[in-house]
Design an enzyme around this catalytic site. Sequence first.
Site, mmCIF file in Angstrom:
data_model
loop_
_atom_site.group_PDB
_atom_site.id
_atom_site.type_symbol
_atom_site.label_atom_id
_atom_site.label_comp_id
_atom_site.label_asym_id
_atom_site.label_seq_id
_atom_site.Cartn_x
_atom_site.Cartn_y
_atom_site.Cartn_z
ATOM 1 N N GLY A 52 44.403 47.834 38.470
ATOM 2 C CA GLY A 52 44.297 46.401 38.200
ATOM 3 C C GLY A 52 42.846 45.972 38.233
ATOM 4 O O GLY A 52 41.941 46.763 37.954
ATOM 5 N N CYS A 53 42.619 44.738 38.597
ATOM 6 C CA CYS A 53 41.269 44.176 38.616
ATOM 7 C C CYS A 53 40.332 45.037 39.454
ATOM 8 O O CYS A 53 40.586 45.288 40.627
ATOM 9 C CB CYS A 53 41.310 42.756 39.172
ATOM 10 S SG CYS A 53 39.682 42.010 39.323
#
Length: 177
Positions: free
Chosen positions: A11-12
Amino acid sequence: MTKEYATLAGGCFWCMVKPFTSYPGIKSVVSGYSGGHADNPTYEQVCTNQTGHVEAVQITFDPEVTSFENILDIYFKTFDPTDDQGQFFDRGESYQPVIFYHDKHQKKAAEFKKQQLNEQGIFKKPVITPIKPYKNFYPAEDYHQDYYKKNPVHYYQYQRGSGRKAFIESHWGNQNA
């Protein structure tokens, strides 16, 4: 110093750096883009989901001090490995989790760790994080590097607001949240 690399997406990338930085043997953690077909992509290009890249971190480590297996132990405590469509409120190709293995040892270790987590039943759904061969990594723009240090208030709000912090705490306690 001997050095090896681990390239991991969860993810981020802002949230993927801090958990690794204080562990012995880890020399650097760089945010960037990996796995795609576009050369030297920008953040804006990766966000279009047309480059094939995911947000990732590349970890340089000393295998005489820590192992790839130890790095995987940390990694799986930083995101939701049962979700392959993105992470928390970040959806789409660029936020998909991936383990990019650099050699056969890393591939075997990643496969074993996935199997182990599934057998332990820590998650309500199966661990489905893809394991793919490493092909490239491009460092992200400077403002993305060490984001948790440069923007601590926003980093904390993002972690909490996205649901990442609550998920990690509910599965692993406070150790990596």
